[in-house]
Structure formats: C-alpha cells, structure tokens
Design an enzyme around this catalytic site. Sequence first.
Site, PDB file in Angstrom:
ATOM      1  N   ASP A  50       0.783  -1.384  -0.200  1.00  0.00           N
ATOM      2  CA  ASP A  50      -0.106  -0.030   0.050  1.00  0.00           C
ATOM      3  C   ASP A  50       0.657   1.123   0.027  1.00  0.00           C
ATOM      4  OD1 ASP A  50      -2.434   2.045   0.820  1.00  0.00           O
ATOM      5  OD2 ASP A  50      -2.922   0.286   1.212  1.00  0.00           O
ATOM      6  N   ASP A  71       3.393   1.647  -5.494  1.00  0.00           N
ATOM      7  CA  ASP A  71       2.322   2.914  -6.018  1.00  0.00           C
ATOM      8  C   ASP A  71       2.467   1.891  -7.253  1.00  0.00           C
ATOM      9  OD1 ASP A  71       0.910   4.130  -7.709  1.00  0.00           O
ATOM     10  OD2 ASP A  71       2.521   5.175  -7.667  1.00  0.00           O
ATOM     11  N   VAL A  72       1.542   1.088  -6.955  1.00  0.00           N
ATOM     12  CA  VAL A  72       0.268  -0.103  -8.135  1.00  0.00           C
ATOM     13  C   VAL A  72       0.441   0.503  -9.688  1.00  0.00           C
ATOM     14  CG1 VAL A  72      -0.489  -1.758  -6.229  1.00  0.00           C
ATOM     15  CG2 VAL A  72      -1.504   0.359  -7.664  1.00  0.00           C
ATOM     16  N   ASN A  98      -6.206  -5.765  -5.736  1.00  0.00           N
ATOM     17  CA  ASN A  98      -7.460  -4.633  -4.866  1.00  0.00           C
ATOM     18  C   ASN A  98      -7.284  -3.417  -4.753  1.00  0.00           C
ATOM     19  OD1 ASN A  98      -9.598  -4.685  -2.817  1.00  0.00           O
ATOM     20  ND2 ASN A  98      -7.872  -3.930  -1.439  1.00  0.00           N
ATOM     21  N   TYR A 164     -14.709   5.410 -13.510  1.00  0.00           N
ATOM     22  CA  TYR A 164     -14.522   4.753 -12.665  1.00  0.00           C
ATOM     23  C   TYR A 164     -15.730   3.277 -12.852  1.00  0.00           C
ATOM     24  CZ  TYR A 164     -14.879   1.721  -8.108  1.00  0.00           C
ATOM     25  OH  TYR A 164     -14.884   0.697  -7.039  1.00  0.00           O
ATOM     26  N   LYS A 168     -13.223  -0.263 -14.381  1.00  0.00           N
ATOM     27  CA  LYS A 168     -13.541  -1.322 -13.419  1.00  0.00           C
ATOM     28  C   LYS A 168     -14.379  -2.692 -14.638  1.00  0.00           C
ATOM     29  CE  LYS A 168     -13.061  -0.587  -9.282  1.00  0.00           C
ATOM     30  NZ  LYS A 168     -11.621  -1.336  -8.535  1.00  0.00           N
ATOM     31  N   ALA A 197     -19.655  -1.365  -0.200  1.00  0.00           N
ATOM     32  CA  ALA A 197     -18.610  -2.469   0.461  1.00  0.00           C
ATOM     33  C   ALA A 197     -17.994  -1.671   2.239  1.00  0.00           C
ATOM     34  CB  ALA A 197     -17.800  -3.474  -0.164  1.00  0.00           C
TER      35      ALA A 197
END
Length: 264
Positions: A50, A71-72, A98, A164, A168, A197
């Site tokens: 993270d 940093d993905v 994730n 977004y 996705k 969620a």
Amino acid sequence: MTATETLRRGQTDGAALAGKVAIVTGGASGLGRAMALALAEAGARVVVADLDARGGRDVADLVGGAFRACDVSDLEANRALVDFAQEQYGGVDIALLNAGVTTGCGVGDDFDPARYRRAMGANLDGVVYGTHAVLPALRSRGGGAIVATSSLAGLAAVALDPLYAANKHAVVGLARSLGPALAPDNVRFNAVCPGFAESRIIDPLRDMLSEQGLPVIPAQVVADTVLRIVTGDGAGECWFVQAGREPEPFRFRTVPGPGKPAAV
C-alpha cells in the site's frame, strides 16, 4: 480469543492455504485489510502492499506478515513488490490485486486529466502491471491464483461515475479474457465485483447511502468471497457481492453470433 490468537490458530490447524504466499495490494484498510486477515486465517503468509505505510505496517503486524510500500500504477514498483515477496518467503502463490480509488470527475466541464490518470493508474494499470509482474513467480511455483478487485460498477452502468465504471468494466473484461488464456499454465485469474462495501471509497457516499436505505456490505463478506475464489477451481469468473444475496459468479449473456446474409 483475540484476533491475533485466531490468526495463529488458523495457521496451525491445517488451514486451506497453509504454506502459500500471498500479496495483497491496497492492503492497509477496507477490503484489502479484510482480505489479508482472511488469507492469514487460512494459513497463508501475507505481504501487504500500500502507499499508506502506517496502515500497511499495522495490518502486516496483525497478520504476522511483511509490508512493502507500492504505487501499483508504476510497473517497476510492481516488479519490486514481487521480488520482495520472493525474498521474504521464497515465492508467490496468490496475488490479490485490490488497490483502487474513485475517479472524482466526469468527461464534461469537470474533467480533470490528473484525476482520470490517477484512477486509471490504480484501478486498471495496477491490475495489468500486477499481473505482468507476478506471472513469472506463479509459473515458477507450478501455478497459482490472481484475483482482481472490480466492482458492481464493472457489471452495470454507473452514471454517477462513468470513468470509474469504465476502468472497472475493463477489469471484468480482462478477467474474462485472461481466465482461459492463463488456465493452461495453472494460473487462475478471476475478479470479485462488490457493491457498496465497507472501505474508504464509500466515505463520500455514506450520507447518500443512509438516506436511500442502501446497506453497506461488510468487508469480511467480500474477503470471504475472495477466499472462496482462491481456493476454488474457476477461471475467468467475475463474482458479484451484493447485500442480501449469496455471492456467486455473474452469468454473462452470450454475444449474438453473425446473422445470415440477406437474401438477394
């Protein structure tokens, strides 16, 4: 029994993932935190990744794992994360990709290229780069599992945040396409698609959700679903997680085939 005692018991009771090594991106809070806990309870050794170093280290300490700042949206950072996991635990068997953020802008007067790139970098590039980086490690272990976090926004139109929804939907398309492509290597690629969620992403929406009487899905429910995916045998599946319903793979309709040529 404390949470730590529960984790330790899970690691010593012949749990389903005993001896496995897992990476969880976006693991410092919300869904990622719950996923890390679920994996550890199932016996896996967990690397928490993270940008939130403090939160990530707290989760890593809780699960008896390791933390790596990552940093993905940066390919080299993903490669370094996989190298770190291999150095710490000797390999990688599971990757939960994730990490994600909301877009915060549309395509009209409110369009912000920086926000757009940030969202695409985390939500889509992070999955693509993470998959590319971890594949050699999984193949070297004879296979493994990748689960990418998409959303119900990847299965339906979302006028509130179309960008977004776009990234996705891309994750859903990637899962459906890579599932059969990677299956011959015994690498199972699937996606999880939760509704609203418990996570930081819904913080700006909490008042609206409350006013409309929309329930928030506990993070643990999403994590338990991911655990079912990891320990199952499916590939190319996109599991929806919706309040009040049993999670299961979404059933996509078949695309119509070509029609017959018109009569002359």
